[in-house]
Design a protein around this motif. Sequence first.
Motif, short mmCIF file in Angstrom:
data_model
loop_
_atom_site.label_atom_id
_atom_site.label_comp_id
_atom_site.label_asym_id
_atom_site.label_seq_id
_atom_site.Cartn_x
_atom_site.Cartn_y
_atom_site.Cartn_z
N ARG A 63 33.51 29.43 40.25
CA ARG A 63 32.34 30.32 40.25
C ARG A 63 32.35 31.25 39.05
O ARG A 63 31.33 31.49 38.42
CB ARG A 63 32.31 31.13 41.55
N PHE A 64 33.56 31.72 38.70
CA PHE A 64 33.68 32.60 37.54
C PHE A 64 33.24 31.86 36.28
O PHE A 64 32.46 32.37 35.48
CB PHE A 64 35.12 33.10 37.43
N VAL A 65 33.72 30.62 36.17
CA VAL A 65 33.35 29.81 35.00
C VAL A 65 31.84 29.63 34.94
O VAL A 65 31.22 29.75 33.88
CB VAL A 65 34.08 28.45 35.05
N LEU A 66 31.23 29.37 36.09
CA LEU A 66 29.79 29.17 36.13
C LEU A 66 29.03 30.40 35.63
O LEU A 66 28.08 30.30 34.86
CB LEU A 66 29.34 28.85 37.56
N VAL A 67 29.49 31.58 36.06
CA VAL A 67 28.81 32.81 35.65
C VAL A 67 28.92 32.99 34.14
O VAL A 67 27.94 33.30 33.46
CB VAL A 67 29.41 34.02 36.40
N VAL A 68 30.13 32.73 33.61
CA VAL A 68 30.31 32.85 32.17
C VAL A 68 29.39 31.86 31.45
O VAL A 68 28.69 32.22 30.49
CB VAL A 68 31.79 32.61 31.79
#
Lengths: 687, 303
Positions: A63-68
Amino acid sequence: MNKPVIDGLPRNIIVFLVISHLVVVFPHFSTHSFWVLSLVSLCLVWRIGSSRRNWPLPTKGVRFVLVVLGFAAVYRAYGTVIGPLAGVALLILAYTFKLLEAKSKRDAYTVVTLSYFVVATAFLFDQAFSKALYLLFSCVVISAALISINQPSLQWKHHYKNAVLLVLKSLPIMVILFLFVPRVESFWSIQFDNHQAKVGLSDEMSPGDIARLGENDSVAFRAKFEKEPPPPADRYWRAMVLEDFDGKRWRRRDGRQSWGPLLQSDQDAAKEFWTAYKTWFSLNKTRQQGNYYRYDVVMEPSDKPWLFALDWAKPLTGGIDMKNGFALNAEKPIREPFVYKVESLDLTGVRQAPNWMSREFRRDINLQLPTSGNKRARQWALELREKAGSDKAFIAQVLSHFREKPFYYTLKPPLLGKDSVDQFLFSTRRGFCAHYASTFTFLARSAGIPARVVTGYQGGEQSSLDNYLLVYQFDAHAWSEVWLPEQGWVRVDPTAAVSPTRIEKGIENALGSSSSFLAQRPLSLLRYRDVPALSRLRHSMDYLRMLWIQKVVGYDGDLQTDLFRKLFGSSDLKTVVFVLVGSLIGAILLIFLVELYANRPPRASPEQRIYLRFCRKLSKRGYEKGFCEGETAFAQRVSSSSPELAEHVLRITALYIQIKYRPAGLVKNGNNLLVRDLRKQVRRLSV
Amino acid sequence: MITRAIEEASKVILGKDHQIRLAMVCLLARGNLLIEDLPGMGKTTLSQVLAQVFGLSYKRIQFTSDLLPADILGVSVFDKDSGDFTFKAGPIFAQLILADEINRASPKTQSALLEAMEERQVTVEGNTRSLPELFFVIATQNPSSQMGTYPLPESQLDRFLMRIHLGYPPAEAEKIMLMGGQGAVSAKDINTIIGPSDLAQLQSQVAQVHLSEAVVDYILRLVHFTRQRGHFLCGVSPRGSSALARSAQAWALIDGRDFVLPEDVQAVLPAVMDHRVQISSAQFGRSNDKASELLLSRVSIAG
């Protein structure tokens, strides 16, 4: 290791949420970049996969990667992460991510709330009527998703039916909020860049420019006249005046980028000119010189500041300037549909040029020619002028030259080289209005007659619905004006000499049945003008759009103040708050009453009403019939404690019971007789 | 005629007019009756009296924990003389049967009786034999809190049209009984008022009693109320609602009317409903409350 995230939402709720997501994001497809949209699609596929095929939902790290990635995609597309477009893109991404990670009912509620918000943002970019309808439809779909969260057991048909009812019930509240909530100007004056290129006239003209508009069938503006519109040949809509010629292009005198004051150096002179013009205008108006027209122009966004009006025009709406060459200009480029009021005086027959106009007239500007080029044309003009003897005769001879020599009016003229005027005048002889206007002005200037090019629109289709004209982009036109000392500026349209049909009947007739008109748009309704039903359909659609622009999109703070004054006599804050709150309460009450009416108990039969009257009579004696008490039981209760009433009460009850519970008698209207008897008995009963 | 039958029956069972009426309703509506009360309250006497008044053949089966289905239905016995099996009919082949203390027998035996009640035929050793045209079962049971009982499950309770309680007799009635004077009459002494053929005719008349739409709506409201979430553990079955309608019709007939009033429905409601539904204790404090009380006080009569 990360634990797999468990999807706790029922599958059918996911279906509803995904459908509403698609519906909500659809209008944004055209505005947002490829990377943002592919990220959105990836998340959607993931969400569907997890609910259909039990794919694991993204873990915290993913999810963190997606936000970035989301931020990166937005930055890549817009070069920033703030501002309206980037902000909306981020909002859509956040909404999609929330949908992807939703695993509880609470998350689902958040997703629904977000989708209502995303729906509203679509209005920032486009406020067309069709868009409004679509957004209303989106609201229905989102509401169905909301209902599905609350009542998952019901069928989808019920969800949508209830959602439609819900949205319909909320419409009155929407209308009230729209009409009465005070407009906050500062917030809405944020500039939203519209990346869509707008078609329309530009402030330069080279031969062939306007021909490109000739293929475009979108509406440029509409003019709604208070009385009869002018005849077709007089429908010259001035947009701007071009006075600089460099041998190839005509340009506006006061710079390409300029929509500054008339005389940038001299504010006082501008004011003086403006006052003089107004005085002259009203003088002519009171003298009833020429033809007077008063009309509203409902303009489509052009991304340019120039406006359109018949000669000579005086704007009645604030914020409109008169620029060089008596053309109207808005303060800012028109990015949203715009409505303005104008009055015009057609003074074609008036002889005298007013003094102030002569004073403003600058001969040198209107005689300007490039230092070299087009030698043959210059020579030809000078010789003709000498032969003709007067300016007027010269003009007449040039026009008859156009008329008599084999000149053709066409949308597809051959390309012109360096000495374009020479080439056109002596060899190709095929051109569009821009060619004729340009050539004529060049010839006039060469002969020493001050002249200039005017661009705008000519014509307009009379709508079958009202006194209004529809002016399309293909009505774009260019003509000339020459300065005659005794008359001032006089309009000369060389195109009229070549193709009188263009002016009298419009471009589609001028091009004839050669079918080159709108050849690239086989589906355009305009191609079927001969079919009255289709024309009416087209006019109705445009009328609807015009009303929408005028009444809804154009409803601003000023109109709101007017409305308050008209309806409530005042527009101060107290009135506004009072009206807003009052009408909201009224609307909610009304909706409540409608609900109540829709769920009302069925109408009582005559005997039931008579029996109720009987019960009311007895209640005066203190006998209340319990709602769970049978009629006979009640009668017995009454007669045992009030024996003097017993006979009457028992008889009435027996009658009523006979009507209500016995099989219908064999005698026709037997029940009616009984009802009549019952009524009589109840009337006689005295307590 | 029926009024006279009731009068005759009340000569023996003193002060229990309402219960006698309900028992007759049950008989007229072709239903079976369950009497639940403590021992010695006159359950057996009531059934004897009914059999006497209607002139029905009467058998009594005392249910015990070792009673087997064959004891009720009958067995085939080898006859030495003819060298053949002959069927010895069990006590069930009678017109009125008293199944005394039904909840003392094992569920297997209970269900044999209940199936016979429902199907009106019995199958013994592959031969299906039908029961008499007039067939009426009065089962008695002790309150299930007593020792050594197999309570009837809900599904079987539902097969009884009515369940009634006799209750203690009023003091005067008990006094007359104890004095053994003029008023006291034994079950053997009373006359047959309505013969079996008249009874069959009355039974067919029950269905002719007019049920107006208003009354049907009232019944539906009652039934629907039990099915709403929260009030009851479970709602009334369609069998329950048709039982209510039929009983109300029979009640109206006994009352001498050819149409049903809401009061008829209310009169039979406790007997028809209380054994079919149970109030959910979560909603209404004490689950001992009668379902009928709730229905009678909460469901509106008028449409």
